[in-house]
Design a protein around this motif. Structure first.
Motif, mmCIF file in Angstrom:
data_model
loop_
_atom_site.group_PDB
_atom_site.id
_atom_site.type_symbol
_atom_site.label_atom_id
_atom_site.label_comp_id
_atom_site.label_asym_id
_atom_site.label_seq_id
_atom_site.Cartn_x
_atom_site.Cartn_y
_atom_site.Cartn_z
ATOM 1 N N MET A 1 0.839 -1.350 0.112
ATOM 2 C CA MET A 1 0.032 0.015 0.118
ATOM 3 C C MET A 1 0.909 1.101 -0.164
ATOM 4 O O MET A 1 1.750 1.376 0.921
ATOM 5 N N ILE A 2 0.559 2.131 -0.960
ATOM 6 C CA ILE A 2 1.541 3.384 -1.055
ATOM 7 C C ILE A 2 1.051 4.415 -0.046
ATOM 8 O O ILE A 2 -0.322 4.761 0.119
ATOM 9 N N GLN A 3 1.827 4.754 0.909
ATOM 10 C CA GLN A 3 1.607 5.733 1.779
ATOM 11 C C GLN A 3 2.006 7.179 1.352
ATOM 12 O O GLN A 3 1.398 8.082 2.015
ATOM 13 N N HIS B 1 6.157 7.266 -10.003
ATOM 14 C CA HIS B 1 5.332 6.969 -9.247
ATOM 15 C C HIS B 1 3.771 6.836 -9.747
ATOM 16 O O HIS B 1 2.940 5.965 -9.045
ATOM 17 N N LEU B 2 3.398 7.359 -10.865
ATOM 18 C CA LEU B 2 2.260 7.491 -11.268
ATOM 19 C C LEU B 2 1.827 5.818 -11.762
ATOM 20 O O LEU B 2 0.957 5.488 -11.869
ATOM 21 N N GLU B 3 3.167 5.339 -12.359
ATOM 22 C CA GLU B 3 3.124 3.818 -12.795
ATOM 23 C C GLU B 3 2.574 3.023 -11.576
ATOM 24 O O GLU B 3 1.688 2.232 -11.748
ATOM 25 N N ALA B 4 3.088 3.374 -10.313
ATOM 26 C CA ALA B 4 2.781 2.622 -9.261
ATOM 27 C C ALA B 4 1.454 2.945 -8.427
ATOM 28 O O ALA B 4 0.952 2.095 -7.880
ATOM 29 N N CYS B 5 1.035 4.124 -8.808
ATOM 30 C CA CYS B 5 -0.005 4.604 -7.775
ATOM 31 C C CYS B 5 -1.381 5.000 -8.539
ATOM 32 O O CYS B 5 -1.495 6.148 -9.147
ATOM 33 N N HIS C 1 11.806 8.198 -5.543
ATOM 34 C CA HIS C 1 10.719 7.117 -5.787
ATOM 35 C C HIS C 1 11.501 5.862 -5.338
ATOM 36 O O HIS C 1 12.502 5.489 -5.954
ATOM 37 N N VAL C 2 10.836 4.961 -4.435
ATOM 38 C CA VAL C 2 11.304 4.113 -4.133
ATOM 39 C C VAL C 2 10.928 2.787 -5.134
ATOM 40 O O VAL C 2 9.649 2.526 -5.197
ATOM 41 N N PHE D 1 6.578 8.106 -2.656
ATOM 42 C CA PHE D 1 7.433 9.173 -3.221
ATOM 43 C C PHE D 1 7.851 10.115 -2.112
ATOM 44 O O PHE D 1 7.097 10.158 -1.047
ATOM 45 N N ALA D 2 9.114 10.811 -2.253
ATOM 46 C CA ALA D 2 9.573 11.435 -1.008
ATOM 47 C C ALA D 2 9.842 12.880 -1.622
ATOM 48 O O ALA D 2 10.688 12.938 -2.476
ATOM 49 N N LEU D 3 9.908 13.709 -0.987
ATOM 50 C CA LEU D 3 10.435 15.129 -1.415
ATOM 51 C C LEU D 3 11.037 15.951 -0.126
ATOM 52 O O LEU D 3 10.338 16.052 1.047
ATOM 53 N N THR D 4 12.198 16.082 -0.483
ATOM 54 C CA THR D 4 12.836 16.810 0.952
ATOM 55 C C THR D 4 13.335 18.275 0.335
ATOM 56 O O THR D 4 13.633 18.190 -0.906
#
Lengths: 217, 216
Positions: B1-3, B30-34, B151-152, B169-172
């Motif tokens: 499950m994508i968080q 990310h779009l391909e996964a979510c 993107h993991v 997805f992560a943004l720092t």
């Protein structure tokens, strides 16, 4: 015929439907659907003809309609005249090559072509920063990916109508969201508006669009 | 499950082609996964289609069509095959279409591989790369000068802000100092795009950076 079409930049769908796709005109109830919808579905037929038969005439028709709009889109996104024209050409070349990937059941022609243009715009910005990258400019990145085709053509048409009915400030917020990647800072500054106002306008516009689309289904 | 998902304004900017290329690639993965974000981005794509239909057409130059038709028979450039060290991972389509460079090990359990044309990798420029770490590895503590998009692809990592698993997805940004660690249960492969090279915090880490010539 093609010279006339290109010369005018904008042409009536009726002109070419008579000459190229008589089925539409003589169909069972051609007037039951709005004219705009018929034209849009005809762009899908053009793409199919290109995919199946490498149909150059269909390509010329698509080019006449979309190339000037693509150029307009790239100009709006900040490209100079020469670059905007090159990018419009590159988009149309990709349309020719990838037409088989277009699925009329799952996407509208204009939306599909837009996603290709968008990917090229991303790469063009890279070239602007580093002119040495010219040689590998157009490789790979502009390919449409599966993630780009999920909203059905029908739903998308409803959305197009909904966008045209948005109040001007929300429509402008949507347009700005497209052309800026940091609404937090630059859009707010550009508009002289507080940050929260800009963010809430985009959110409001999207909520409204979603609601309008669902209402019409 | 994508968080963890990109914020809506990023999806809009992606749809319009306003994101930097590396960041756009991360969002595309990310779009391909979510499926949730794919639906949201589908709406934006439709909005883009409407924009394209309604934009003021700009006339093409006189010879444009002839020029175009002459190019239709040109050979299509071939997509490069992904390198063999990625064959055991299922990599997103959007990433498979990119040029991926040779991997370099910075320690026996961590490697990096650039995802861009060789000419593009230069000091101080934006960069996009794959980073792989074995289970239970901690990356040197560092901060960022600009935004960093992640993107993991496989596995999971944790830092002070949370745990990120495949598809997340992560943004720092420059306010974040972190030392991401791979969780104990497995290895981790991430696609990262940074607007500027990371700043390592400790002296030994800076030394490793100097010795390996790593600009990540």
């Amino acid at each position: 015929m093609s010279a006339i079409l290109i010369g005018t930049g904008e042409f009536s769908g009726a002109v070419w439907r008579r000459t190229w796709h008589p089925r539409v005109r003589t169909g069972s109830s051609p007037d039951a659907t709005p004219r705009k919808a018929r034209i849009l579905s005809d762009w899908s037929s053009c793409l199919r003809a290109i995919a199946q038969k490498r149909d150059r005439e269909a390509f010329v028709l698509l080019f006449g309609h979309f190339a000037p709009r693509l150029k307009g889109f790239f100009l709006r996104g900040g490209a100079g005249n020469g670059l905007a024209e090159d990018l419009a050409q590159e988009t149309m070349l990709m349309v020719w090559r990838k037409a088989a990937m277009f699925d009329p059941e799952r996407a509208q022609a204009s939306t599909w072509i837009f996603t290709i243009a968008r990917n090229l715009r991303i790469d063009a910005k890279r070239r602007e920063r580093d002119p040495n990258l010219l040689a590998e400019f157009f490789e790979g990145v502009a390919e449409p990916t599966p993630s780009d085709q999920l909203v059905s053509a029908e739903r998308c048409e409803a959305l197009h109508r909904a966008i045209r009915e948005l109040p001007p400030d929300q429509a402008e917020a949507i347009r700005l969201a497209f052309f800026e990647d940091r609404p937090h800072s630059e859009i707010a500054t550009a508009l002289g508006l507080p940050l929260g106002t800009v963010k809430s306008r985009v959110r409001l516009a999207m909520t409204r669009l979603r609601a309008l689309v669902e209402e019409r289904q | 499950m994508i968080q963890h998902h990109p914020e809506p304004y990023l999806l809009a900017a992606y749809a319009g082609g306003s994101l930097p290329r590396g960041a756009a690639l991360i969002v595309a993965c990310h779009l391909e996964a979510c499926v949730l974000c794919r639906q949201e981005s589908g709406l934006w794509n439709c909005a883009g289609g409407a924009l394209l239909e309604d934009v003021a057409p700009a006339p093409m130059s006189a010879g444009a069509l002839a020029q175009m038709l002459a190019r239709l028979d040109e050979d299509e450039p071939q997509r490069p095959a992904p390198p063999s060290f990625l064959s055991r991972f299922g990599i997103p389509e959007a990433l498979a279409a990119q040029k991926i460079g040779r991997r370099r090990f910075v320690t026996p359990s961590i490697w990096f591989a650039p995802v861009e044309a060789p000419g593009e990798v230069k000091r101080g420029a934006a960069r996009t790369y794959l980073v792989y770490a074995k289970a239970d590895t901690v990356l040197a503590e560092h901060s960022h000068r600009g935004r960093e998009f992640t993107h993991v692809i496989s596995g999971a990592f944790s830092d002070g802000t949370g745990t990120y698993r495949a598809g997340d997805f992560a943004l720092t940004d420059d306010t974040v100092h972190h030392a991401p660690g791979v969780t104990q249960d497995g290895e981790c492969l991430c696609l990262i795009s940074a607007e500027a090279p990371m700043r390592l915090k400790s002296f030994p880490a800076r030394l490793v950076q100097a010795v390996t010539g790593s600009q990540y």
